[in-house]
Design an enzyme around this catalytic site. Structure first.
Site, PDB file in Angstrom:
ATOM      1  N   HIS A 196      46.204  13.569  13.513  1.00  0.00           N
ATOM      2  CA  HIS A 196      44.872  13.291  12.990  1.00  0.00           C
ATOM      3  C   HIS A 196      44.015  12.696  14.113  1.00  0.00           C
ATOM      4  O   HIS A 196      44.524  11.999  15.000  1.00  0.00           O
ATOM      5  CB  HIS A 196      44.994  12.294  11.836  1.00  0.00           C
ATOM      6  CG  HIS A 196      43.767  12.136  11.004  1.00  0.00           C
ATOM      7  ND1 HIS A 196      42.696  11.365  11.402  1.00  0.00           N
ATOM      8  CD2 HIS A 196      43.441  12.642   9.781  1.00  0.00           C
ATOM      9  CE1 HIS A 196      41.766  11.396  10.474  1.00  0.00           C
ATOM     10  NE2 HIS A 196      42.192  12.164   9.479  1.00  0.00           N
ATOM     11  N   LEU A 215      51.259   1.075  10.618  1.00  0.00           N
ATOM     12  CA  LEU A 215      50.294   0.494  11.548  1.00  0.00           C
ATOM     13  C   LEU A 215      48.874   0.781  11.077  1.00  0.00           C
ATOM     14  O   LEU A 215      48.463   1.940  11.003  1.00  0.00           O
ATOM     15  CB  LEU A 215      50.501   1.071  12.948  1.00  0.00           C
ATOM     16  CG  LEU A 215      49.489   0.641  14.018  1.00  0.00           C
ATOM     17  CD1 LEU A 215      49.585  -0.861  14.259  1.00  0.00           C
ATOM     18  CD2 LEU A 215      49.721   1.402  15.308  1.00  0.00           C
TER      19      LEU A 215
END
Length: 339
Positions: free
Chosen positions: A230, A126
């Site tokens: 992240h 993605l």
């Protein structure tokens, strides 16, 4: 209008540019011409394949702006991971050290190398280009895969996972990997990540410690990022959690990022999706935003639009423009779900 469609060979330049833009830690989009072309070819074969069971198929989609023809993002589905190449994770578990005679009882966290997710389906690859991270583009690119899963359930496992990008800095340094590198590998994180992305995984089996790792022996920095995502991945995690995904203690072997899972039938968008017949006409002013896809395989199309489905009707009114983008006509079937 934004539309999702299967990738094709002419999309290679855009895919390569997205691989460059995605940066370190994005294993499924390595900057490698041969591999990216192979991904496109494999996807084209997968969309044309006749099958009733999940196998070595990979479905790669792109998000296109129909006004400009520009490719704005990509996402993918793997039918069944680990069938050809080993699919590794660490599982975060516990062991107990105790002595009744000494009155000692201590619980210790451990990481164990495993292949527990072999055969399950995976949401992957993605990436939405920064200029297009607006409106519902991100949700469309991610959640349209659930409409595809719902429509072609026989092609996928009854469990779906997503590996989420772990913590690393702009140079590609991962605190988790730095500890492994120091003690076992002597290979930096960007190199290890790239080798995995191009399918060269044998070094994992050769060098990765086979016995459980005591978490307390890791550096403080490495311990703190286990199971953490992240910063740029937080929205993706929140979206998956809203769909019913959760982490069961499995983390990535390179950056320690979490892997989340859900039963396919329990995913909210799949559970709430409806299959309706198309009518072409004027959409009601009370319309709300919905995900919508056709029910075709090689010619799959998905988008989002303001729609007004009626509670007890098996029909849905689409504008002529939306019907054209989705490649459907009056009487065809579509699948919808709240965005």
């Amino acid at each position: 209008m934004m539309v999702i469609r299967p990738i094709c060979a002419s999309d290679y330049p855009a895919l390569y540019q997205m691989a460059v833009e995605s940066g370190h830690g994005f294993t499924s989009l390595p900057v490698n011409e041969e591999l990216l072309m192979r991904k496109i070819s494999r996807s084209e074969v997968s969309f044309s394949k006749v099958t009733q069971t999940p196998g070595d198929e990979g479905y790669l989609f792109v998000l296109e702006d129909t006004t400009t023809g520009q490719v704005c993002g990509t996402s993918a589905l793997e039918a069944a991971v680990g069938l050809d190449d080993a699919f590794y994770h660490y599982h975060l578990g516990k062991v107990v050290h105790s002595s009744r005679s000494l009155g000692v009882y201590k619980t210790v966290d451990i990481l164990t190398l495993c292949n527990d997710y072999t055969g399950v389906s995976e949401l992957c690859t993605l990436f939405l280009r920064p200029p297009f991270r607006q409106k519902f583009n991100g949700r469309l690119l991610s959640k349209m895969r659930f409409l595809f899963l719902a429509e072609f359930a026989e092609r996928f496992s009854d469990k779906v996972i997503a590996e989420l990008r772990g913590v690393s800095d702009v140079q590609g340094n991962s605190p988790f990997w730095q500890w492994l590198q120091e003690h076992f590998f002597s290979v930096d994180f960007p190199t290890a990540d790239y080798l995995t992305g191009i399918g060269q995984k044998v070094f994992i089996a050769e060098l990765m410690p086979k016995y459980p790792i005591y978490v307390s022996l890791l550096s403080e920095a490495a311990q703190q990022v286990i199971g953490k995502v992240h910063e740029q991945t937080r929205p993706a995690l929140a979206l998956l959690e809203s769909e019913g995904f959760s982490c069961r203690g499995y983390v990535d072997i390179f950056d320690g990022g979490p892997t989340v899972e859900a039963r396919t039938s329990h995913i909210r968008t799949i559970r709430e999706s409806k299959r309706l017949r198309v009518k072409i006409g004027q959409v009601s002013e009370s319309a709300e935003p919905y995900l919508i896809s056709n029910t075709k395989l090689p010619d799959f199309r998905a988008s989002w639009a303001d729609l007004a489905p009626e509670a007890h009707s098996d029909e849905i009114t689409l504008s002529a423009a939306l019907a054209t983008v989705l490649q459907v006509s009056a009487g065809d079937w579509v699948r919808i779900s709240k965005i």
